[in-house]
Design a protein around this motif. Sequence first.
Motif, mmCIF file in Angstrom:
data_model
loop_
_atom_site.group_PDB
_atom_site.id
_atom_site.type_symbol
_atom_site.label_atom_id
_atom_site.label_comp_id
_atom_site.label_asym_id
_atom_site.label_seq_id
_atom_site.Cartn_x
_atom_site.Cartn_y
_atom_site.Cartn_z
ATOM 1 N N LEU A 1 20.994 75.147 48.004
ATOM 2 C CA LEU A 1 20.853 73.693 47.831
ATOM 3 C C LEU A 1 20.730 73.320 46.358
ATOM 4 N N HIS A 2 20.147 74.226 45.550
ATOM 5 C CA HIS A 2 20.022 73.918 44.130
ATOM 6 C C HIS A 2 21.391 73.847 43.476
ATOM 7 N N ARG A 3 22.272 74.786 43.871
ATOM 8 C CA ARG A 3 23.631 74.754 43.318
ATOM 9 C C ARG A 3 24.375 73.517 43.823
ATOM 10 N N VAL A 4 24.266 73.246 45.130
ATOM 11 C CA VAL A 4 24.949 72.079 45.718
ATOM 12 C C VAL A 4 24.471 70.792 45.041
ATOM 13 N N TYR B 1 15.974 66.877 43.916
ATOM 14 C CA TYR B 1 15.864 68.286 44.315
ATOM 15 C C TYR B 1 16.297 69.198 43.173
ATOM 16 N N HIS B 2 17.371 68.778 42.455
ATOM 17 C CA HIS B 2 17.852 69.637 41.372
ATOM 18 C C HIS B 2 16.792 69.812 40.289
ATOM 19 N N ILE B 3 16.086 68.725 39.969
ATOM 20 C CA ILE B 3 15.042 68.819 38.932
ATOM 21 C C ILE B 3 13.863 69.659 39.445
ATOM 22 N N ARG C 1 11.247 74.896 39.316
ATOM 23 C CA ARG C 1 10.824 76.114 40.040
ATOM 24 C C ARG C 1 11.537 77.351 39.469
ATOM 25 N N HIS C 2 12.849 77.186 39.211
ATOM 26 C CA HIS C 2 13.618 78.296 38.630
ATOM 27 C C HIS C 2 13.061 78.694 37.274
ATOM 28 N N LEU C 3 12.786 77.667 36.441
ATOM 29 C CA LEU C 3 12.324 77.953 35.079
ATOM 30 C C LEU C 3 10.960 78.651 35.110
HETATM 31 C C1 HEM Z 1 23.137 65.949 34.460
HETATM 32 C C2 HEM Z 1 22.245 66.678 35.039
HETATM 33 C C3 HEM Z 1 22.509 68.060 35.604
HETATM 34 C C4 HEM Z 1 23.648 68.612 36.119
HETATM 35 C C5 HEM Z 1 25.013 67.986 36.271
HETATM 36 C C6 HEM Z 1 23.320 69.972 36.498
HETATM 37 C C7 HEM Z 1 24.188 70.860 37.093
HETATM 38 C C8 HEM Z 1 23.886 72.144 37.441
HETATM 39 C C9 HEM Z 1 24.716 73.038 38.202
HETATM 40 C C10 HEM Z 1 26.101 72.710 38.743
HETATM 41 C C11 HEM Z 1 24.053 74.204 38.325
HETATM 42 C C12 HEM Z 1 24.513 75.412 39.127
HETATM 43 C C13 HEM Z 1 24.960 76.541 38.268
HETATM 44 C C14 HEM Z 1 25.206 77.724 39.186
HETATM 45 O O1 HEM Z 1 24.491 77.895 40.173
HETATM 46 O O2 HEM Z 1 26.112 78.485 38.884
HETATM 47 C C15 HEM Z 1 22.808 74.084 37.624
HETATM 48 C C16 HEM Z 1 21.871 75.073 37.498
HETATM 49 C C17 HEM Z 1 20.617 74.886 36.971
HETATM 50 N N1 HEM Z 1 20.043 73.695 36.614
HETATM 51 FE FE1 HEM Z 1 21.008 71.958 36.438
HETATM 52 N N2 HEM Z 1 22.003 70.211 36.200
HETATM 53 C C18 HEM Z 1 21.467 69.061 35.674
HETATM 54 C C19 HEM Z 1 20.177 68.837 35.285
HETATM 55 C C20 HEM Z 1 19.177 69.757 35.339
HETATM 56 C C21 HEM Z 1 17.795 69.486 35.008
HETATM 57 C C22 HEM Z 1 17.234 68.118 34.569
HETATM 58 C C23 HEM Z 1 17.140 70.627 35.150
HETATM 59 C C24 HEM Z 1 15.672 70.762 34.864
HETATM 60 C C25 HEM Z 1 14.861 71.365 35.562
HETATM 61 C C26 HEM Z 1 18.099 71.666 35.573
HETATM 62 C C27 HEM Z 1 17.833 72.998 35.802
HETATM 63 C C28 HEM Z 1 18.748 73.934 36.202
HETATM 64 C C29 HEM Z 1 18.482 75.354 36.292
HETATM 65 C C30 HEM Z 1 17.188 76.063 35.937
HETATM 66 C C31 HEM Z 1 19.658 75.951 36.766
HETATM 67 C C32 HEM Z 1 19.910 77.439 36.992
HETATM 68 C C33 HEM Z 1 19.514 77.840 38.368
HETATM 69 C C34 HEM Z 1 19.839 79.296 38.633
HETATM 70 O O3 HEM Z 1 19.487 80.155 37.815
HETATM 71 O O4 HEM Z 1 20.463 79.570 39.673
HETATM 72 N N3 HEM Z 1 19.323 71.085 35.696
HETATM 73 N N4 HEM Z 1 22.709 72.817 37.116
#
Ligand code: HEM
Length: 130
Positions: A31-34, A85-87, A92-94
């Motif tokens: 769900l985090h990726r979605v 959910y993404h935030i 949580r990931h961080l």
């Molecule tokens: C414009 C806003 C954002 C977009 C478009 C975005 C998009 C994405 C996408 C598509 C991924 C999936 C990468 C993958 O699984 O290969 C990802 C991963 C991640 N995002 Fe975001 N993100 C955004 C904002 C944020 C914010 C505000 C946080 C703050 C907590 C965040 C934290 C993360 C983290 C930690 C991952 C890596 C998760 C992992 O290791 O599987 N993102 N993001």
Amino acid sequence: MSKPVKERNLRPVNLDLQTIRFPITAIASILHRVSGVITFVAIGILLWLLSVSLSSPEGFQYASELVGGFFVKFILWGILTALSYHIVGGVRHLIMDLGYFEELESGTQTAKISFAVTVVLSLLAGVMVW
Ligand code: HEM
């Protein structure tokens, strides 16, 4: 020494999608990726809406009418829920990247907590949009 290929292939394999049960941590991860992809697509929609609203007084009127409709409100609510959910999942990931809550039990707990926090944020987003 590694086992011969024939012996390793004897492991039971279940590819029946109807009986496979994902652990909650896997669901949280998917769900985090979605939600990240939804957030990415949402940037385009929201920037378009912003540019329409800033283009002219008529454009602003058109954007206001668009945002007033149920379907667009529903999309905006979905975007805000995905972003929430993404935030939450991202934080949580961080935290896990720092070395905390990495065990199965604590990881399961934080996955449940992140779902619960997202439900609350999603309700608040609904109140804000409607
Ligand atoms: C414009 C806003 C954002 C977009 C478009 C975005 C998009 C994405 C996408 C598509 C991924 C999936 C990468 C993958 O699984 O290969 C990802 C991963 C991640 N995002 Fe975001 N993100 C955004 C904002 C944020 C914010 C505000 C946080 C703050 C907590 C965040 C934290 C993360 C983290 C930690 C991952 C890596 C998760 C992992 O290791 O599987 N993102 N993001």
